[in-house]
Design a protein around this motif. Structure first.
Motif, PDB file in Angstrom:
ATOM      1  N   ILE A  20      46.851  42.485  34.616  1.00  0.00           N
ATOM      2  CA  ILE A  20      46.041  41.295  33.566  1.00  0.00           C
ATOM      3  C   ILE A  20      47.089  40.173  33.209  1.00  0.00           C
ATOM      4  O   ILE A  20      46.208  38.953  33.477  1.00  0.00           O
ATOM      5  N   ASP A  21      48.275  40.204  33.245  1.00  0.00           N
ATOM      6  CA  ASP A  21      49.008  39.022  32.874  1.00  0.00           C
ATOM      7  C   ASP A  21      48.890  38.229  34.087  1.00  0.00           C
ATOM      8  O   ASP A  21      48.654  36.580  34.057  1.00  0.00           O
ATOM      9  N   TYR A  22      49.280  38.536  35.449  1.00  0.00           N
ATOM     10  CA  TYR A  22      49.027  37.882  36.637  1.00  0.00           C
ATOM     11  C   TYR A  22      47.524  37.164  36.871  1.00  0.00           C
ATOM     12  O   TYR A  22      47.476  35.880  36.859  1.00  0.00           O
ATOM     13  N   TRP A  23      46.498  37.983  36.494  1.00  0.00           N
ATOM     14  CA  TRP A  23      45.173  37.598  36.642  1.00  0.00           C
ATOM     15  C   TRP A  23      44.894  36.512  35.839  1.00  0.00           C
ATOM     16  O   TRP A  23      44.049  35.398  36.239  1.00  0.00           O
ATOM     17  N   THR A  24      45.228  36.456  34.450  1.00  0.00           N
ATOM     18  CA  THR A  24      44.874  35.646  33.759  1.00  0.00           C
ATOM     19  C   THR A  24      45.737  34.108  33.382  1.00  0.00           C
ATOM     20  O   THR A  24      45.248  33.032  33.105  1.00  0.00           O
ATOM     21  N   GLN A  25      47.116  34.415  33.768  1.00  0.00           N
ATOM     22  CA  GLN A  25      48.073  33.315  33.528  1.00  0.00           C
ATOM     23  C   GLN A  25      48.460  32.675  34.759  1.00  0.00           C
ATOM     24  O   GLN A  25      48.682  31.538  34.972  1.00  0.00           O
ATOM     25  N   LYS A  26      48.307  33.252  35.915  1.00  0.00           N
ATOM     26  CA  LYS A  26      48.641  32.578  37.210  1.00  0.00           C
ATOM     27  C   LYS A  26      47.429  32.359  38.245  1.00  0.00           C
ATOM     28  O   LYS A  26      47.369  31.485  38.716  1.00  0.00           O
ATOM     29  N   HIS A  27      46.252  33.462  38.283  1.00  0.00           N
ATOM     30  CA  HIS A  27      45.382  33.294  39.139  1.00  0.00           C
ATOM     31  C   HIS A  27      44.351  32.467  38.574  1.00  0.00           C
ATOM     32  O   HIS A  27      44.112  31.596  39.207  1.00  0.00           O
ATOM     33  N   THR A  28      43.938  32.621  37.117  1.00  0.00           N
ATOM     34  CA  THR A  28      42.772  31.831  36.758  1.00  0.00           C
ATOM     35  C   THR A  28      42.817  30.540  36.695  1.00  0.00           C
ATOM     36  O   THR A  28      42.072  29.829  37.157  1.00  0.00           O
ATOM     37  N   ALA A  32      40.532  26.912  38.198  1.00  0.00           N
ATOM     38  CA  ALA A  32      40.198  25.489  37.422  1.00  0.00           C
ATOM     39  C   ALA A  32      40.332  24.465  38.331  1.00  0.00           C
ATOM     40  O   ALA A  32      39.932  23.274  38.138  1.00  0.00           O
ATOM     41  N   GLN A  33      41.277  24.614  39.402  1.00  0.00           N
ATOM     42  CA  GLN A  33      41.942  23.477  40.113  1.00  0.00           C
ATOM     43  C   GLN A  33      41.081  23.188  41.415  1.00  0.00           C
ATOM     44  O   GLN A  33      41.202  22.126  42.142  1.00  0.00           O
ATOM     45  N   VAL A  45      33.330  34.645  34.451  1.00  0.00           N
ATOM     46  CA  VAL A  45      33.659  35.556  33.063  1.00  0.00           C
ATOM     47  C   VAL A  45      34.466  36.624  33.523  1.00  0.00           C
ATOM     48  O   VAL A  45      34.410  36.983  34.602  1.00  0.00           O
ATOM     49  N   GLN A  46      35.586  36.903  32.912  1.00  0.00           N
ATOM     50  CA  GLN A  46      36.622  38.077  33.130  1.00  0.00           C
ATOM     51  C   GLN A  46      36.090  39.066  32.059  1.00  0.00           C
ATOM     52  O   GLN A  46      36.188  38.869  30.778  1.00  0.00           O
ATOM     53  N   LEU A  47      36.174  40.375  32.629  1.00  0.00           N
ATOM     54  CA  LEU A  47      36.132  41.383  31.629  1.00  0.00           C
ATOM     55  C   LEU A  47      37.148  42.216  31.808  1.00  0.00           C
ATOM     56  O   LEU A  47      37.664  42.722  32.954  1.00  0.00           O
ATOM     57  N   GLN A  48      38.121  42.318  30.516  1.00  0.00           N
ATOM     58  CA  GLN A  48      39.313  43.160  30.496  1.00  0.00           C
ATOM     59  C   GLN A  48      39.247  44.293  29.755  1.00  0.00           C
ATOM     60  O   GLN A  48      38.694  44.233  28.646  1.00  0.00           O
ATOM     61  N   PRO A  49      39.522  45.642  30.517  1.00  0.00           N
ATOM     62  CA  PRO A  49      39.221  46.858  29.819  1.00  0.00           C
ATOM     63  C   PRO A  49      39.982  46.875  28.183  1.00  0.00           C
ATOM     64  O   PRO A  49      41.053  46.289  28.299  1.00  0.00           O
ATOM     65  N   THR A  50      39.385  47.430  27.334  1.00  0.00           N
ATOM     66  CA  THR A  50      40.011  47.608  26.106  1.00  0.00           C
ATOM     67  C   THR A  50      41.138  48.849  25.972  1.00  0.00           C
ATOM     68  O   THR A  50      41.676  48.849  25.135  1.00  0.00           O
ATOM     69  N   GLY A  51      40.816  49.919  26.831  1.00  0.00           N
ATOM     70  CA  GLY A  51      41.601  51.015  26.676  1.00  0.00           C
ATOM     71  C   GLY A  51      40.818  51.906  26.167  1.00  0.00           C
ATOM     72  O   GLY A  51      41.426  53.207  25.932  1.00  0.00           O
ATOM     73  N   ASP A  52      39.713  51.866  25.533  1.00  0.00           N
ATOM     74  CA  ASP A  52      39.007  52.728  24.554  1.00  0.00           C
ATOM     75  C   ASP A  52      38.207  53.775  25.581  1.00  0.00           C
ATOM     76  O   ASP A  52      38.071  53.281  26.974  1.00  0.00           O
ATOM     77  N   SER A  53      38.022  54.900  25.201  1.00  0.00           N
ATOM     78  CA  SER A  53      37.230  55.736  25.681  1.00  0.00           C
ATOM     79  C   SER A  53      36.234  56.540  24.809  1.00  0.00           C
ATOM     80  O   SER A  53      36.697  56.570  23.574  1.00  0.00           O
ATOM     81  N   ILE A  54      35.287  57.230  25.596  1.00  0.00           N
ATOM     82  CA  ILE A  54      34.399  57.873  24.483  1.00  0.00           C
ATOM     83  C   ILE A  54      34.618  59.328  25.274  1.00  0.00           C
ATOM     84  O   ILE A  54      34.071  59.738  26.380  1.00  0.00           O
ATOM     85  N   PRO A  55      34.743  60.512  24.468  1.00  0.00           N
ATOM     86  CA  PRO A  55      34.754  61.746  25.077  1.00  0.00           C
ATOM     87  C   PRO A  55      33.507  62.215  25.794  1.00  0.00           C
ATOM     88  O   PRO A  55      32.506  62.160  25.327  1.00  0.00           O
ATOM     89  N   GLY A  56      33.699  62.686  26.832  1.00  0.00           N
ATOM     90  CA  GLY A  56      32.654  63.186  27.621  1.00  0.00           C
ATOM     91  C   GLY A  56      31.937  62.307  28.711  1.00  0.00           C
ATOM     92  O   GLY A  56      30.979  62.331  29.241  1.00  0.00           O
ATOM     93  N   ILE A  57      32.441  60.995  28.308  1.00  0.00           N
ATOM     94  CA  ILE A  57      31.597  59.589  29.122  1.00  0.00           C
ATOM     95  C   ILE A  57      32.965  59.198  30.068  1.00  0.00           C
ATOM     96  O   ILE A  57      33.892  58.649  29.675  1.00  0.00           O
ATOM     97  N   GLY A  64      39.695  45.515  36.154  1.00  0.00           N
ATOM     98  CA  GLY A  64      39.048  44.245  35.314  1.00  0.00           C
ATOM     99  C   GLY A  64      37.816  44.002  36.340  1.00  0.00           C
ATOM    100  O   GLY A  64      37.537  44.559  37.359  1.00  0.00           O
ATOM    101  N   VAL A  65      36.916  43.312  35.597  1.00  0.00           N
ATOM    102  CA  VAL A  65      35.874  43.125  36.481  1.00  0.00           C
ATOM    103  C   VAL A  65      35.604  41.174  36.321  1.00  0.00           C
ATOM    104  O   VAL A  65      35.718  40.694  35.206  1.00  0.00           O
ATOM    105  N   ALA A  66      35.341  40.826  37.428  1.00  0.00           N
ATOM    106  CA  ALA A  66      35.108  39.099  37.399  1.00  0.00           C
ATOM    107  C   ALA A  66      33.371  38.969  37.754  1.00  0.00           C
ATOM    108  O   ALA A  66      32.981  39.818  38.359  1.00  0.00           O
ATOM    109  N   GLU A  67      32.986  38.264  37.045  1.00  0.00           N
ATOM    110  CA  GLU A  67      31.500  37.954  36.953  1.00  0.00           C
ATOM    111  C   GLU A  67      31.279  36.175  37.420  1.00  0.00           C
ATOM    112  O   GLU A  67      31.945  35.565  36.933  1.00  0.00           O
TER     113      GLU A  67
END
Length: 114
Positions: A20-28, A32-33, A45-57, A64-67
């Protein structure tokens, strides 16, 4: 309008936080350039996982996801095969991505509600 969803997996020698650090601080900032006259990317858009989960899912096994929104698949092809993409973006991706696990979905949005 075509929406490209790109599922990203980090290199095996990086932690998720290092990824996440490399993706957001160096690659992104590279994105822009880039010359805007090569291909018009209407939205990124970047989607960065929160680390949350729902039992059974199951949680997607990605770091990460880039859109990207482009006008057409032809524009996407022009972008991904451009000299700039190959020598700047793709080259830098090797610093944090396991490109063998990167997956692309090309889609159109069908808004159901909201």
């Amino acid at each position: 309008m075509i929406k490209i969803t790109i599922l990203l997996t980090r290199r095996g020698d990086l932690t998720h936080d290092e990824f996440i650090d490399y993706w957001t601080q160096k690659h992104t900032p590279l994105l822009a350039q880039l010359p805007s006259d090569e291909v018009t990317v209407n939205r990124y858009v970047q989607l960065q996982p929160t680390g949350d989960s729902i039992p059974g899912i199951a949680t997607a096994p990605v770091d990460g996801v880039a859109e990207l929104w482009v006008d057409s698949v032809a524009d996407a092809a022009a972008w991904f095969t451009s000299q700039t993409y190959q020598t700047v973006v793709a080259e830098d991706e090797a610093n944090f991505l396991d490109r063998s696990k990167t997956q692309f979905l090309y889609a159109t949005e069908q808004v159901i509600f909201g």
